[in-house]
Design an enzyme around this catalytic site. Structure first.
Site, mmCIF file in Angstrom:
data_model
loop_
_atom_site.group_PDB
_atom_site.id
_atom_site.type_symbol
_atom_site.label_atom_id
_atom_site.label_comp_id
_atom_site.label_asym_id
_atom_site.label_seq_id
_atom_site.Cartn_x
_atom_site.Cartn_y
_atom_site.Cartn_z
ATOM 1 N N ASP A 55 1.013 -0.977 0.246
ATOM 2 C CA ASP A 55 0.219 0.058 0.028
ATOM 3 C C ASP A 55 0.717 1.232 0.079
ATOM 4 O O ASP A 55 1.986 1.501 0.944
ATOM 5 C CB ASP A 55 -0.836 -0.359 0.974
ATOM 6 C CG ASP A 55 -1.690 1.216 0.979
ATOM 7 O OD1 ASP A 55 -3.277 0.478 1.058
ATOM 8 O OD2 ASP A 55 -2.039 2.330 0.660
ATOM 9 N N ASN A 89 -12.596 -3.727 2.721
ATOM 10 C CA ASN A 89 -13.635 -2.155 2.668
ATOM 11 C C ASN A 89 -15.080 -2.339 0.760
ATOM 12 O O ASN A 89 -14.436 -2.848 0.069
ATOM 13 C CB ASN A 89 -12.770 -1.109 2.665
ATOM 14 C CG ASN A 89 -12.109 -0.921 4.026
ATOM 15 O OD1 ASN A 89 -12.619 -1.812 4.470
ATOM 16 N ND2 ASN A 89 -11.431 -0.068 3.782
ATOM 17 N N GLY A 94 -16.313 2.521 3.547
ATOM 18 C CA GLY A 94 -14.476 3.221 3.772
ATOM 19 C C GLY A 94 -14.281 2.995 2.323
ATOM 20 O O GLY A 94 -12.821 3.063 2.081
ATOM 21 N N GLN A 95 -14.181 2.400 1.637
ATOM 22 C CA GLN A 95 -13.759 1.911 0.222
ATOM 23 C C GLN A 95 -13.839 2.969 -0.330
ATOM 24 O O GLN A 95 -14.606 4.149 -0.926
ATOM 25 C CB GLN A 95 -14.423 0.792 -0.725
ATOM 26 C CG GLN A 95 -13.635 0.710 -1.775
ATOM 27 C CD GLN A 95 -14.753 -0.621 -3.092
ATOM 28 O OE1 GLN A 95 -15.566 -0.468 -2.379
ATOM 29 N NE2 GLN A 95 -14.487 -1.809 -3.749
ATOM 30 N N HIS A 100 -9.974 -5.136 -3.010
ATOM 31 C CA HIS A 100 -9.068 -5.227 -2.595
ATOM 32 C C HIS A 100 -9.008 -5.234 -1.508
ATOM 33 O O HIS A 100 -9.283 -4.877 -0.597
ATOM 34 C CB HIS A 100 -7.523 -4.005 -2.630
ATOM 35 C CG HIS A 100 -8.389 -2.324 -2.148
ATOM 36 N ND1 HIS A 100 -9.107 -2.369 -3.396
ATOM 37 C CD2 HIS A 100 -8.108 -2.256 -1.413
ATOM 38 C CE1 HIS A 100 -9.879 -0.926 -1.947
ATOM 39 N NE2 HIS A 100 -9.605 -1.040 -0.891
ATOM 40 N N HIS A 150 -7.342 -5.566 2.026
ATOM 41 C CA HIS A 150 -5.461 -4.950 2.599
ATOM 42 C C HIS A 150 -5.635 -5.960 3.810
ATOM 43 O O HIS A 150 -5.902 -6.890 4.613
ATOM 44 C CB HIS A 150 -6.454 -3.803 3.699
ATOM 45 C CG HIS A 150 -7.225 -3.233 3.284
ATOM 46 N ND1 HIS A 150 -5.753 -1.279 3.037
ATOM 47 C CD2 HIS A 150 -8.137 -2.111 2.789
ATOM 48 C CE1 HIS A 150 -6.753 0.054 2.379
ATOM 49 N NE2 HIS A 150 -8.156 -0.909 1.852
#
Ligand code: AMP
Length: 122
Positions: free
Chosen positions: A38, A95, A101-102, A108, A110
């Site tokens: 990230d 998310n 909160g995307q 994806h 995390h």
């Protein structure tokens, strides 16, 4: 007028990474997923695992995507092993949508680790 903040799955930065159009240090890759760091890490280890096939988020997966869903989880565990945090533990977060909160509309996971993580999330 296209919404620049909500492009089609295939136009996002992650789609371009999946297509190898952007130079990226690949942490793990198989036929279904690819993993990379990230850009704004929230923990000492913060990687992302994305499908090579464009999918908007977890909520857009279908029963046809069972193997892909498994590959994202298995890829997340493999990334943790490769980055040396399998022993101390990780958190895998997906998310999905605005309340989730995307911010990037391309599925994806995390993979966070390297420090104790608090709960509940904000
Ligand atoms: P989310 O808020 O769940 O959609 O997460 C999007 C994540 O993508 C954030 O943690 C960002 O830091 C990360 N991100 C955005 N652009 C890039 C990029 N080009 N390379 C790596 N990570 C990125």
């Amino acid at each position: 007028m296209p919404d620049q903040n909500n492009p089609p799955d295939g136009d996002t930065i992650f789609a371009r990474i999946a297509r190898k159009e952007v130079p990226t240090e690949v942490l793990y890759e198989d036929d279904l997923v690819i993993a990379f760091r990230d850009v704004n890490p929230q923990a000492p280890v913060h990687a992302l695992v994305i499908p090579k096939k464009p999918v908007r988020n977890l909520l857009a997966l279908t029963v046809e995507d069972r193997e892909l869903a498994g590959a994202i989880l298995l890829g997340s565990a493999e990334v943790a092993r490769r980055l040396g945090v399998a022993e101390t533990g990780i958190r895998v977060v997906l998310n999905a949508g605005s309340d989730g909160g995307q911010t990037v509309p391309y599925l994806h996971a995390h993979v966070l680790g390297g420090r104790p993580l608090t709960w509940p999330p904000g």
